[in-house]
Design an enzyme around this catalytic site. Structure first.
Site, mmCIF file in Angstrom:
data_model
loop_
_atom_site.group_PDB
_atom_site.id
_atom_site.type_symbol
_atom_site.label_atom_id
_atom_site.label_comp_id
_atom_site.label_asym_id
_atom_site.label_seq_id
_atom_site.Cartn_x
_atom_site.Cartn_y
_atom_site.Cartn_z
ATOM 1 N N TYR A 51 33.269 39.463 -2.855
ATOM 2 C CA TYR A 51 34.072 40.108 -2.080
ATOM 3 C C TYR A 51 33.251 41.351 -1.003
ATOM 4 O O TYR A 51 32.634 42.102 -1.621
ATOM 5 C CB TYR A 51 35.286 40.735 -2.894
ATOM 6 C CG TYR A 51 36.351 40.233 -2.725
ATOM 7 C CD1 TYR A 51 37.276 40.295 -1.445
ATOM 8 C CD2 TYR A 51 37.176 39.369 -3.694
ATOM 9 C CE1 TYR A 51 38.492 39.547 -1.409
ATOM 10 C CE2 TYR A 51 38.251 38.644 -3.495
ATOM 11 C CZ TYR A 51 38.984 38.934 -2.281
ATOM 12 O OH TYR A 51 40.133 38.123 -1.887
ATOM 13 N N GLU A 53 35.312 43.083 1.688
ATOM 14 C CA GLU A 53 36.445 43.584 2.904
ATOM 15 C C GLU A 53 35.407 44.772 3.526
ATOM 16 O O GLU A 53 34.828 45.648 2.942
ATOM 17 C CB GLU A 53 37.478 44.136 2.168
ATOM 18 C CG GLU A 53 38.358 43.115 1.855
ATOM 19 C CD GLU A 53 39.638 43.718 1.295
ATOM 20 O OE1 GLU A 53 40.134 44.869 1.113
ATOM 21 O OE2 GLU A 53 40.391 42.617 0.496
ATOM 22 N N ASP A 197 39.165 30.397 25.032
ATOM 23 C CA ASP A 197 39.277 29.698 23.655
ATOM 24 C C ASP A 197 38.341 28.376 23.848
ATOM 25 O O ASP A 197 38.835 27.563 24.608
ATOM 26 C CB ASP A 197 40.663 29.510 23.254
ATOM 27 C CG ASP A 197 40.793 28.721 21.970
ATOM 28 O OD1 ASP A 197 39.531 28.330 21.719
ATOM 29 O OD2 ASP A 197 41.684 28.454 21.472
ATOM 30 N N THR A 223 36.281 28.046 17.354
ATOM 31 C CA THR A 223 35.947 27.585 15.873
ATOM 32 C C THR A 223 34.592 27.226 16.056
ATOM 33 O O THR A 223 33.816 27.188 17.164
ATOM 34 C CB THR A 223 36.908 26.430 15.608
ATOM 35 O OG1 THR A 223 36.818 25.348 16.629
ATOM 36 C CG2 THR A 223 38.419 26.717 15.473
ATOM 37 N N LYS A 226 33.706 22.172 15.532
ATOM 38 C CA LYS A 226 33.955 20.985 16.310
ATOM 39 C C LYS A 226 32.634 20.678 16.989
ATOM 40 O O LYS A 226 31.707 20.118 16.118
ATOM 41 C CB LYS A 226 34.944 21.349 17.335
ATOM 42 C CG LYS A 226 36.405 21.493 16.681
ATOM 43 C CD LYS A 226 37.300 21.985 17.734
ATOM 44 C CE LYS A 226 38.708 22.251 17.046
ATOM 45 N NZ LYS A 226 39.218 23.465 16.682
ATOM 46 N N ARG A 232 34.188 24.824 8.793
ATOM 47 C CA ARG A 232 35.253 25.548 9.259
ATOM 48 C C ARG A 232 35.435 26.972 9.331
ATOM 49 O O ARG A 232 34.953 27.477 8.052
ATOM 50 C CB ARG A 232 36.550 24.902 8.212
ATOM 51 C CG ARG A 232 36.422 23.360 7.838
ATOM 52 C CD ARG A 232 36.699 22.533 9.047
ATOM 53 N NE ARG A 232 38.114 22.807 9.600
ATOM 54 C CZ ARG A 232 38.808 21.368 9.746
ATOM 55 N NH1 ARG A 232 38.346 20.253 9.547
ATOM 56 N NH2 ARG A 232 40.198 21.648 10.178
HETATM 57 N N1 DSN Z 1 44.492 21.222 17.387
HETATM 58 C C1 DSN Z 1 43.313 21.080 16.822
HETATM 59 C C2 DSN Z 1 42.173 19.932 17.313
HETATM 60 O O1 DSN Z 1 42.145 20.056 18.382
HETATM 61 O O2 DSN Z 1 42.161 18.847 16.825
HETATM 62 C C3 DSN Z 1 42.471 22.357 16.838
HETATM 63 O O3 DSN Z 1 43.293 23.172 16.335
#
Ligand code: DSN
Length: 414
Positions: A51, A53, A197, A223, A226, A232
């Protein structure tokens, strides 16, 4: 996974089955990928036990000597790779990252202006079923009805009318280059903040095949799983002047302890993404998407915007025998996994819309190239034309699995 097999054979078996599934299918969901063995090892490490924080040097728990070292290293890698002033690597995923940006920089009732979800945007860009469209006031821009591209004059006109506090650019289903410079100018002219984003395209940005928003954006969220091919997770990067507000919004504003195992795996992914091999990978993702798009066009498929500049293709199945969900289901039975998706100005409902969303990050991670994309396009055509024919779909699934065996997926058993 010997210990897992002994302790919990049911979970072990589910994971093994999913492994085989990921190994034997052509995965075309554009937000998915295959993380490397090194990323998976970091994700599965003992860092999950700790932990922490707070932030480096300012934690609410003792015993942080290695965690501080880790988080500082990952932050430095993110700053260097994306060429930004500040990085927060603690957000649990993309939606909480965007929420933290709004929580940190907006007041309740301020306006968020983003690309509408059915036009290719994301729930968290102010769509009305998301907290981001309820807690804040939302204004949504569209793509052009004819070209299916963002009309930057229309975005400027809407921004002048709606006076957003923040303009969000970035998408989950937009197959073209996003002109971040144009968004930067619109934000400047209308006194708005700019949030880019880049969740879908982060790997393309660091690979040099999509322009970076770093010179223009106040804040960048992404994120990490991808095109960036990490675990993740998510990151928020911003100009120095917003650093304090962003950090406070993530912790203590929205989250508790960071997931240190994920932080470590993000660090590994950032190191991998800084290599020349990753640049080649990013370029091949785009070449593969273009090759698949060309094959589909040649076979009479209609593509939103007429093609692609990035990792993603949006197919409008209106002129085909099956539409949306039925098309995605038939393809899955043929071993080709994608998702049904709205197309711009879709007359159908979101649960069975007119489109299919395809992407090449995962197949490119297996080493597939243009000739395999051509073959995939051929199978897709056949599967859509014979959507109700179990025998045809099963035969294609067998051929797909045979091709997949020639392209071992990172970190999966052969
Ligand atoms: N909506 C998801 C995607 O593009 O698959 C990502 O949040």
């Amino acid at each position: 996974m010997d210990e897992l097999k002994r302790t919990d054979p049911e979970i072990f078996e589910i994971i093994r089955n999913e492994e085989r599934y990921q190994r034997d299918s052509v995965r075309l969901i554009p937000s998915e990928n295959y993380a490397s063995a090194a990323v998976l090892e970091a994700t599965g490490s003992i860092l999950t036990n700790k932990y922490s924080e707070g932030y480096s040097g300012r934690r609410y728990y003792e015993g942080q000597r290695y965690i501080d070292q880790l988080e500082n290293l990952v932050i430095d890698r993110a700053k260097a790779l994306f060429n930004v002033d500040h990085a927060n690597v603690q957000p649990y995923s993309g939606s909480p990252a965007n929420l933290a940006v709004y929580f940190g920089l907006l007041k309740p009732g301020d306006t968020i202006m983003g690309l509408a979800l059915p036009m290719g945007g994301h729930l968290t860009h102010g769509w009305n079923v998301s907290i981001t469209g309820r807690f804040w006031r939302a204004a949504q821009y569209s793509v052009d009805r004819e070209t299916h591209r963002i009309d930057y004059d229309a975005v400027l006109a809407l921004a002048r009318k709606e006076k957003p506090r923040i303009i969000v650019c970035g998408a989950t289903a937009y197959p073209r280059i996003i002109d971040f410079k144009a968004f930067g100018e619109i934000a400047k002219q209308t006194g708005a903040l700019m949030l880019a984003d880049i969740a879908h395209i982060a790997g393309l940005v660091v690979g040099g095949v999509h322009p970076s928003p770093a010179p223009y954006a106040d804040v960048i969220t992404t994120t990490t799983h991808k095109t960036l091919r990490g675990p993740r997770g998510a990151m928020i990067m911003c100009r120095a002047e917003h650093a304090d507000a962003i950090d406070k919004a993530v912790f203590p504003g929205l989250q508790g302890g960071p997931h240190n195992h994920t932080t470590a795996a993000i660090g590994v992914a950032l190191k991998e993404a800084a290599t020349p091999e990753f640049k080649d990978y990013a370029a091949q993702i785009v070449r593969n998407a273009k090759a698949l798009a060309e094959e589909l066009l040649a076979r009479g498929f209609s593509l939103v915007s007429g093609g692609t500049d990035n990792h993603l293709i949006l197919v409008d199945l209106t002129n085909k025998k099956v539409i949306g969900k039925k098309g995605a289901v038939a393809l899955e039975r043929a071993g080709i996994v994608c998702n049904y998706n709205t197309v711009p100005y879709d007359p159908r409902k979101p649960f069975s819309p007119s489109g299919l969303r395809l992407g090449t990050p995962a197949v490119t991670s297996r080493g597939m190239r243009e000739s395999e994309m051509k073959q995939i396009g051929k199978w897709m055509d056949e599967a859509i034309a014979h959507a109700g024919d179990d025998a045809v779909l099963a035969r294609i699934a067998g051929e797909v699995a045979e091709m997949c065996r020639k392209f071992p997926a990172p970190a999966l058993p052969r």
